[in-house]
Scaffold this motif. Structure first.
Motif, mmCIF file in Angstrom:
data_model
loop_
_atom_site.group_PDB
_atom_site.id
_atom_site.type_symbol
_atom_site.label_atom_id
_atom_site.label_comp_id
_atom_site.label_asym_id
_atom_site.label_seq_id
_atom_site.Cartn_x
_atom_site.Cartn_y
_atom_site.Cartn_z
ATOM 1 N N GLY A 216 -61.511 -49.364 -9.405
ATOM 2 C CA GLY A 216 -61.630 -50.578 -8.619
ATOM 3 C C GLY A 216 -61.160 -51.799 -9.390
ATOM 4 N N TYR A 217 -61.542 -51.853 -10.669
ATOM 5 C CA TYR A 217 -61.108 -52.961 -11.522
ATOM 6 C C TYR A 217 -59.581 -52.980 -11.649
ATOM 7 C CZ TYR A 217 -60.788 -56.051 -15.578
ATOM 8 O OH TYR A 217 -60.466 -57.086 -16.420
ATOM 9 N N ASP A 218 -58.996 -51.806 -11.899
ATOM 10 C CA ASP A 218 -57.538 -51.722 -12.044
ATOM 11 C C ASP A 218 -56.827 -52.089 -10.745
ATOM 12 O OD1 ASP A 218 -57.785 -50.967 -14.672
ATOM 13 O OD2 ASP A 218 -57.444 -48.833 -14.311
ATOM 14 N N GLY A 219 -57.406 -51.670 -9.610
ATOM 15 C CA GLY A 219 -56.814 -52.013 -8.328
ATOM 16 C C GLY A 219 -56.811 -53.512 -8.079
ATOM 17 N N MET A 220 -57.927 -54.165 -8.402
ATOM 18 C CA MET A 220 -57.997 -55.619 -8.243
ATOM 19 C C MET A 220 -57.063 -56.327 -9.221
ATOM 20 S SD MET A 220 -62.066 -56.128 -7.537
ATOM 21 C CE MET A 220 -61.904 -57.876 -7.177
ATOM 22 N N HIS A 221 -56.960 -55.793 -10.438
ATOM 23 C CA HIS A 221 -56.040 -56.340 -11.435
ATOM 24 C C HIS A 221 -54.603 -56.287 -10.910
ATOM 25 C CE1 HIS A 221 -54.119 -55.905 -15.701
ATOM 26 N NE2 HIS A 221 -54.014 -57.133 -15.245
ATOM 27 N N LEU A 222 -54.243 -55.156 -10.297
ATOM 28 C CA LEU A 222 -52.899 -54.997 -9.739
ATOM 29 C C LEU A 222 -52.622 -56.052 -8.661
ATOM 30 C CD1 LEU A 222 -50.285 -53.305 -9.500
ATOM 31 C CD2 LEU A 222 -51.471 -51.930 -7.790
ATOM 32 N N ILE A 223 -53.607 -56.278 -7.794
ATOM 33 C CA ILE A 223 -53.438 -57.266 -6.725
ATOM 34 C C ILE A 223 -53.260 -58.665 -7.311
ATOM 35 C CG2 ILE A 223 -54.592 -58.391 -4.778
ATOM 36 C CD1 ILE A 223 -55.915 -55.608 -4.231
ATOM 37 N N TYR A 224 -54.086 -59.009 -8.296
ATOM 38 C CA TYR A 224 -53.972 -60.324 -8.937
ATOM 39 C C TYR A 224 -52.604 -60.509 -9.581
ATOM 40 C CZ TYR A 224 -58.726 -62.165 -8.498
ATOM 41 O OH TYR A 224 -59.881 -62.701 -8.011
ATOM 42 N N GLU A 225 -52.141 -59.492 -10.307
ATOM 43 C CA GLU A 225 -50.843 -59.601 -10.997
ATOM 44 C C GLU A 225 -49.690 -59.704 -9.992
ATOM 45 O OE1 GLU A 225 -50.258 -60.022 -14.290
ATOM 46 O OE2 GLU A 225 -52.434 -60.234 -14.382
ATOM 47 N N ALA A 226 -49.790 -58.979 -8.894
ATOM 48 C CA ALA A 226 -48.748 -59.061 -7.860
ATOM 49 C C ALA A 226 -48.701 -60.462 -7.263
ATOM 50 C CB ALA A 226 -49.021 -58.021 -6.765
ATOM 51 N N LEU A 227 -49.860 -61.041 -6.993
ATOM 52 C CA LEU A 227 -49.915 -62.393 -6.427
ATOM 53 C C LEU A 227 -49.407 -63.446 -7.409
ATOM 54 C CD1 LEU A 227 -53.294 -62.127 -4.503
ATOM 55 C CD2 LEU A 227 -51.033 -62.408 -3.495
ATOM 56 N N LYS A 228 -49.613 -63.205 -8.706
ATOM 57 C CA LYS A 228 -49.052 -64.114 -9.704
ATOM 58 C C LYS A 228 -47.529 -64.130 -9.599
ATOM 59 C CE LYS A 228 -52.630 -63.845 -13.304
ATOM 60 N NZ LYS A 228 -52.886 -63.372 -14.685
ATOM 61 N N LYS A 229 -46.959 -62.949 -9.424
ATOM 62 C CA LYS A 229 -45.486 -62.856 -9.371
ATOM 63 C C LYS A 229 -44.906 -63.512 -8.117
ATOM 64 C CE LYS A 229 -44.916 -58.729 -12.256
ATOM 65 N NZ LYS A 229 -44.051 -59.409 -13.254
ATOM 66 N N THR A 230 -45.714 -63.584 -7.065
ATOM 67 C CA THR A 230 -45.203 -64.207 -5.827
ATOM 68 C C THR A 230 -45.702 -65.647 -5.678
ATOM 69 O OG1 THR A 230 -47.087 -63.476 -4.489
ATOM 70 C CG2 THR A 230 -45.219 -61.956 -4.678
ATOM 71 N N GLY A 231 -46.352 -66.166 -6.701
ATOM 72 C CA GLY A 231 -46.881 -67.514 -6.624
ATOM 73 C C GLY A 231 -48.009 -67.655 -5.600
ATOM 74 N N GLY A 232 -48.699 -66.566 -5.334
ATOM 75 C CA GLY A 232 -49.806 -66.587 -4.385
ATOM 76 C C GLY A 232 -49.396 -66.270 -2.964
ATOM 77 N N SER A 233 -48.115 -66.097 -2.717
ATOM 78 C CA SER A 233 -47.658 -65.778 -1.367
ATOM 79 C C SER A 233 -47.866 -64.298 -1.076
ATOM 80 C CB SER A 233 -46.178 -66.121 -1.218
ATOM 81 O OG SER A 233 -45.670 -65.620 0.023
ATOM 82 N N VAL A 234 -48.441 -63.988 0.073
ATOM 83 C CA VAL A 234 -48.628 -62.590 0.446
ATOM 84 C C VAL A 234 -47.461 -62.062 1.270
ATOM 85 C CG1 VAL A 234 -51.134 -62.744 0.363
ATOM 86 C CG2 VAL A 234 -49.966 -63.254 2.501
#
Length: 234
Positions: A216-234
């Motif tokens: 669960g921690y790794d999954g949330m980490h992945l989501i956070y890192e992905a959002l960083k790369k898109t500047g928060g855009s989903v």
């Protein structure tokens, strides 16, 4: 649908298989944080997994058993798709390496009583017993394994790490001493980052971290890192 979510955190195999078509139609990225059935990831191009597959741990245990001279085995698995995958992968690798499966036992997923199945194991007297049961059933299995005396008759117990779930070990006493398991996580791993994670998890939840927690921690980490790369855009 109601909350108009942008990202889904996925879990159980049955839920994911049942919703894959809808998730694909809706084009919703889904981070699988628990399901270890290998084929799940193929059901939607919007699926990504941050945990493990049962094939990984089951295959390496088959190799380990044969390499250690254990060539007569019985398999005992919970009767649902992850259990079938664990059994099939172990059996294929084990027999390819020269091992022999004496019996393949399937136990009900819901409210299992392992005692009659363990009696069949004792009668077969294999050198090694390969087991996959969900981690929530591990303590019950361990108790009945000892009650049937299988720990005293020379049967080596092996299986994926669900059987030795970190959070369940405290309820197993000495029953799991000498068991060989294969898994992608252990709370005892000695890295600094894991030491911090285990301490913080214990502080927040008053329980020991396990593979579900780190997935669960790794999954949330992945989501956070992905959002960083898109500047928060989903």
């Amino acid at each position: 649908v109601n909350d108009k979510v942008d990202i889904i955190g996925g879990g159980l195999t049955a839920d994911l298989l049942g919703s894959a078509t809808l998730i694909t139609e809706a084009k919703k990225p889904t981070v699988i944080m628990l399901s270890s059935t290998t084929s799940v990831i193929e059901k939607s191009p919007y699926f990504v997994r941050t945990s493990c597959t049962l094939a990984q741990s089951s295959a390496i245990l088959a190799d380990w058993a044969v390499q250690n001279g254990l060539k007569k085995a019985v398999t005992l698995v919970a009767d649902f798709s992850p259990g079938q995958e664990a059994k099939t992968t172990f059996t294929n690798n084990f027999t390819a390496a020269g091992g022999q499966i004496e019996e393949a036992i399937r136990v009900p997923l819901r409210s299992p009583d392992f005692a009659p199945f363990l009696q069949r194991v004792r009668e077969a007297m294999p050198q090694v017993l390969f087991v996959f049961v969900p981690s929530v059933q591990a303590a019950t299995f361990a108790r009945q394994f000892v009650e049937r005396g299988l720990d005293k008759v020379g049967i080596k117990l092996i299986g994926p790490g669900d059987m030795t779930d970190d959070s369940a070990l405290v309820d197993m006493g000495d029953a799991m001493q000498g068991v060989v398991s294969a898994h992608f996580y252990s709370a005892a791993h000695s890295s600094a980052v894991n030491g911090t994670f285990v301490a913080e998890y214990q502080k927040q939840n008053q329980s020991r971290a396990n593979f579900m927690a780190v997935s669960g921690y790794d999954g949330m980490h992945l989501i956070y890192e992905a959002l960083k790369k898109t500047g928060g855009s989903v």
